[in-house]
Design a protein around this motif. Structure first.
Motif, PDB file in Angstrom:
ATOM      1  N   VAL A   1       0.868  -1.167   0.000  1.00 12.95           N
ATOM      2  CA  VAL A   1       0.000   0.000   0.000  1.00 12.95           C
ATOM      3  C   VAL A   1       0.907   1.221   0.000  1.00 12.95           C
ATOM      4  CG1 VAL A   1      -1.763   1.249   1.282  1.00 12.95           C
ATOM      5  CG2 VAL A   1      -1.767  -1.243   1.273  1.00 12.95           C
ATOM      6  N   ALA A   2       0.750   2.065  -0.984  1.00 15.13           N
ATOM      7  CA  ALA A   2       1.578   3.265  -1.084  1.00 15.13           C
ATOM      8  C   ALA A   2       1.170   4.238   0.010  1.00 15.13           C
ATOM      9  CB  ALA A   2       1.411   3.910  -2.449  1.00 15.13           C
ATOM     10  N   PRO A   3       2.140   4.868   0.654  1.00 15.40           N
ATOM     11  CA  PRO A   3       1.795   5.865   1.669  1.00 15.40           C
ATOM     12  C   PRO A   3       1.085   7.048   1.026  1.00 15.40           C
ATOM     13  CG  PRO A   3       4.169   5.727   1.357  1.00 15.40           C
ATOM     14  CD  PRO A   3       3.564   4.681   0.508  1.00 15.40           C
ATOM     15  N   CYS A   4       0.235   7.698   1.826  1.00 14.52           N
ATOM     16  CA  CYS A   4      -0.584   8.784   1.275  1.00 14.52           C
ATOM     17  C   CYS A   4       0.257   9.966   0.824  1.00 14.52           C
ATOM     18  CB  CYS A   4      -1.628   9.222   2.292  1.00 14.52           C
ATOM     19  SG  CYS A   4      -0.955  10.047   3.746  1.00 14.52           S
ATOM     20  N   TRP A   5       1.415  10.200   1.432  1.00 14.65           N
ATOM     21  CA  TRP A   5       2.230  11.357   1.054  1.00 14.65           C
ATOM     22  C   TRP A   5       2.870  11.194  -0.316  1.00 14.65           C
ATOM     23  CZ3 TRP A   5       7.202   9.756   0.580  1.00 14.65           C
ATOM     24  CH2 TRP A   5       7.608   8.650   1.342  1.00 14.65           C
ATOM     25  N   LEU A   6       2.852   9.985  -0.872  1.00 16.94           N
ATOM     26  CA  LEU A   6       3.326   9.788  -2.242  1.00 16.94           C
ATOM     27  C   LEU A   6       2.244  10.141  -3.262  1.00 16.94           C
ATOM     28  CD1 LEU A   6       5.367   6.455  -2.221  1.00 16.94           C
ATOM     29  CD2 LEU A   6       6.199   8.749  -2.698  1.00 16.94           C
ATOM     30  N   LEU A   7       0.996   9.986  -2.862  1.00 20.90           N
ATOM     31  CA  LEU A   7      -0.117  10.135  -3.797  1.00 20.90           C
ATOM     32  C   LEU A   7      -0.794  11.493  -3.741  1.00 20.90           C
ATOM     33  CD1 LEU A   7      -1.702   6.641  -3.107  1.00 20.90           C
ATOM     34  CD2 LEU A   7      -0.148   7.273  -4.968  1.00 20.90           C
TER      35      LEU A   7
ATOM     36  N   ASN B   1      -0.962  15.705  -1.656  1.00 17.47           N
ATOM     37  CA  ASN B   1      -0.241  16.750  -0.929  1.00 17.47           C
ATOM     38  C   ASN B   1      -0.292  16.478   0.566  1.00 17.47           C
ATOM     39  OD1 ASN B   1       0.328  18.107  -3.291  1.00 17.47           O
ATOM     40  ND2 ASN B   1      -1.541  19.331  -3.183  1.00 17.47           N
ATOM     41  N   PHE B   2       0.698  16.992   1.270  1.00 15.70           N
ATOM     42  CA  PHE B   2       0.738  16.777   2.716  1.00 15.70           C
ATOM     43  C   PHE B   2       1.296  18.003   3.413  1.00 15.70           C
ATOM     44  CE2 PHE B   2       4.706  15.198   0.989  1.00 15.70           C
ATOM     45  CZ  PHE B   2       5.660  15.756   1.819  1.00 15.70           C
ATOM     46  N   VAL B   3       1.024  18.076   4.715  1.00 15.12           N
ATOM     47  CA  VAL B   3       1.523  19.147   5.576  1.00 15.12           C
ATOM     48  C   VAL B   3       2.386  18.483   6.646  1.00 15.12           C
ATOM     49  CG1 VAL B   3       0.871  20.980   7.185  1.00 15.12           C
ATOM     50  CG2 VAL B   3      -0.540  20.516   5.178  1.00 15.12           C
ATOM     51  N   VAL B   4       3.568  19.045   6.869  1.00 14.42           N
ATOM     52  CA  VAL B   4       4.467  18.492   7.880  1.00 14.42           C
ATOM     53  C   VAL B   4       4.008  18.962   9.255  1.00 14.42           C
ATOM     54  CG1 VAL B   4       6.833  18.443   8.710  1.00 14.42           C
ATOM     55  CG2 VAL B   4       6.389  18.466   6.259  1.00 14.42           C
ATOM     56  N   LEU B   5       3.684  17.982  10.142  1.00 11.86           N
ATOM     57  CA  LEU B   5       3.252  18.309  11.497  1.00 11.86           C
ATOM     58  C   LEU B   5       4.438  18.417  12.441  1.00 11.86           C
ATOM     59  CD1 LEU B   5       0.139  15.963  11.773  1.00 11.86           C
ATOM     60  CD2 LEU B   5       0.187  18.403  11.258  1.00 11.86           C
TER      61      LEU B   5
ATOM     62  N   GLY C   1      17.102   6.810   9.594  1.00 10.56           N
ATOM     63  CA  GLY C   1      17.254   7.028  11.029  1.00 10.56           C
ATOM     64  C   GLY C   1      16.550   8.291  11.493  1.00 10.56           C
ATOM     65  N   TYR C   2      15.939   9.009  10.559  1.00 10.47           N
ATOM     66  CA  TYR C   2      15.199  10.232  10.873  1.00 10.47           C
ATOM     67  C   TYR C   2      13.798  10.115  10.297  1.00 10.47           C
ATOM     68  CZ  TYR C   2      19.549  12.417  12.303  1.00 10.47           C
ATOM     69  OH  TYR C   2      20.712  12.720  12.949  1.00 10.47           O
ATOM     70  N   VAL C   3      12.836  10.738  10.979  1.00  9.19           N
ATOM     71  CA  VAL C   3      11.451  10.624  10.543  1.00  9.19           C
ATOM     72  C   VAL C   3      10.724  11.943  10.835  1.00  9.19           C
ATOM     73  CG1 VAL C   3      10.561   9.675  12.718  1.00  9.19           C
ATOM     74  CG2 VAL C   3       9.486   9.035  10.587  1.00  9.19           C
ATOM     75  N   GLU C   4       9.737  12.251  10.001  1.00 12.61           N
ATOM     76  CA  GLU C   4       8.879  13.405  10.254  1.00 12.61           C
ATOM     77  C   GLU C   4       7.433  12.955  10.144  1.00 12.61           C
ATOM     78  OE1 GLU C   4       9.941  16.403   7.427  1.00 12.61           O
ATOM     79  OE2 GLU C   4       9.212  15.267   5.729  1.00 12.61           O
ATOM     80  N   ARG C   5       6.563  13.587  10.924  1.00  7.74           N
ATOM     81  CA  ARG C   5       5.146  13.239  10.905  1.00  7.74           C
ATOM     82  C   ARG C   5       4.428  14.188   9.947  1.00  7.74           C
ATOM     83  NH1 ARG C   5       1.263  13.292  16.069  1.00  7.74           N
ATOM     84  NH2 ARG C   5       1.602  15.499  15.700  1.00  7.74           N
ATOM     85  N   VAL C   6       3.663  13.598   9.031  1.00 11.29           N
ATOM     86  CA  VAL C   6       2.959  14.393   8.032  1.00 11.29           C
ATOM     87  C   VAL C   6       1.463  14.115   8.100  1.00 11.29           C
ATOM     88  CG1 VAL C   6       4.926  14.487   6.473  1.00 11.29           C
ATOM     89  CG2 VAL C   6       3.276  12.655   6.211  1.00 11.29           C
ATOM     90  N   ASN C   7       0.682  15.085   7.646  1.00 10.61           N
ATOM     91  CA  ASN C   7      -0.768  14.935   7.563  1.00 10.61           C
ATOM     92  C   ASN C   7      -1.153  15.095   6.101  1.00 10.61           C
ATOM     93  OD1 ASN C   7      -3.463  14.729   8.140  1.00 10.61           O
ATOM     94  ND2 ASN C   7      -3.673  16.822   8.909  1.00 10.61           N
ATOM     95  N   CYS C   8      -1.743  14.072   5.514  1.00 12.37           N
ATOM     96  CA  CYS C   8      -2.175  14.127   4.122  1.00 12.37           C
ATOM     97  C   CYS C   8      -3.450  14.964   4.029  1.00 12.37           C
ATOM     98  CB  CYS C   8      -2.418  12.727   3.585  1.00 12.37           C
ATOM     99  SG  CYS C   8      -0.915  11.744   3.591  1.00 12.37           S
ATOM    100  N   THR C   9      -3.526  15.814   3.016  1.00 10.36           N
ATOM    101  CA  THR C   9      -4.627  16.786   2.937  1.00 10.36           C
ATOM    102  C   THR C   9      -5.967  16.163   2.541  1.00 10.36           C
ATOM    103  OG1 THR C   9      -3.915  17.320   0.701  1.00 10.36           O
ATOM    104  CG2 THR C   9      -3.149  18.755   2.469  1.00 10.36           C
ATOM    105  N   LYS C  10      -5.976  15.266   1.571  1.00  9.28           N
ATOM    106  CA  LYS C  10      -7.253  14.706   1.105  1.00  9.28           C
ATOM    107  C   LYS C  10      -7.839  13.716   2.106  1.00  9.28           C
ATOM    108  CE  LYS C  10      -6.458  15.069  -3.856  1.00  9.28           C
ATOM    109  NZ  LYS C  10      -6.233  14.314  -5.087  1.00  9.28           N
ATOM    110  N   THR C  11      -7.022  12.753   2.544  1.00  8.87           N
ATOM    111  CA  THR C  11      -7.527  11.682   3.404  1.00  8.87           C
ATOM    112  C   THR C  11      -7.431  12.018   4.884  1.00  8.87           C
ATOM    113  OG1 THR C  11      -5.363  10.620   3.382  1.00  8.87           O
ATOM    114  CG2 THR C  11      -6.988   9.871   1.744  1.00  8.87           C
ATOM    115  N   SER C  12      -6.741  13.083   5.247  1.00 10.40           N
ATOM    116  CA  SER C  12      -6.537  13.511   6.638  1.00 10.40           C
ATOM    117  C   SER C  12      -5.878  12.423   7.478  1.00 10.40           C
ATOM    118  CB  SER C  12      -7.863  13.931   7.287  1.00 10.40           C
ATOM    119  OG  SER C  12      -8.398  15.033   6.596  1.00 10.40           O
ATOM    120  N   ARG C  13      -5.061  11.618   6.845  1.00 10.69           N
ATOM    121  CA  ARG C  13      -4.327  10.580   7.589  1.00 10.69           C
ATOM    122  C   ARG C  13      -2.991  11.141   8.048  1.00 10.69           C
ATOM    123  NH1 ARG C  13      -4.251   5.628   3.593  1.00 10.69           N
ATOM    124  NH2 ARG C  13      -2.140   5.625   4.420  1.00 10.69           N
ATOM    125  N   GLN C  14      -2.594  10.729   9.233  1.00 11.41           N
ATOM    126  CA  GLN C  14      -1.284  11.108   9.744  1.00 11.41           C
ATOM    127  C   GLN C  14      -0.357   9.918   9.582  1.00 11.41           C
ATOM    128  OE1 GLN C  14      -1.306  12.619  13.683  1.00 11.41           O
ATOM    129  NE2 GLN C  14      -2.620  14.367  13.200  1.00 11.41           N
TER     130      GLN C  14
END
Length: 150
Positions: free
Chosen positions: A49-55, A57-61, A82-95
């Motif tokens: 399953v492709a992550p939503c941020w590939l498909l 737009n997203f906002v970095v939380l 070794g590094y990660v950021e939390r994003v919120n996808c705009t259409k699906t509102s998934r984090q």
């Protein structure tokens, strides 16, 4: 008629051949070893399953942060850099979490590269000086032999 493309005798010495064999053996071991280690060793086929941020737009939380030791072992996103950021996808509102490259990591890699290039520069500069001295000595001996033969 002789060809100009001859292999120098110095390249066929056993010591030189052994050094070449070791070098290329290590290079091929490194390449093939990396290829073998990177192969996926899964037996069951999992639906990808492709992550939503590939498909979409997203906002970095949360900005790019280092993963904890536990997360680095459990989350596949943390294993990549070794590094990660939390994003919120705009259409699906998934984090979701997205792997990222931090400025600190980039700076560290840059200075490692600079140190390696400096070390190589010093090594090859020393090799040039040694070779030049050797060639100067050979030329001096040749001139000395020519003078003695007169």
């Amino acid at each position: 008629m002789e060809s100009d493309c001859r292999i120098p005798v110095a390249c066929c010495r056993p010591r030189v051949l052994l050094i070449h064999a070791l070098f290329w053996g290590l290079v091929s071991l490194r390449v093939f070893g990396a290829a073998l280690l990177s192969e996926e060793k899964t037996t069951a086929v999992k639906p990808v399953v492709a992550p939503c941020w590939l498909l979409e737009n997203f906002v970095v939380l949360e900005e790019c942060n280092r993963c904890s030791d536990f997360n680095a072992k459990t989350q596949t996103v943390c294993r990549q850099t070794g590094y990660v950021e939390r994003v919120n996808c705009t259409k699906t509102s998934r984090q979701e979490y997205k792997s990222c490259r931090s400025a600190l990591m980039e700076e560290h890699l840059f200075w490692k590269f600079e140190a390696a290039m400096l070390a190589l520069t010093v090594v090859f500069a020393v090799l040039v000086v040694i070779r030049q001295r050797w060639l100067d000595r050979l030329a001096s001996e040749k001139v000395r032999r020519q003078i003695e033969s007169i």
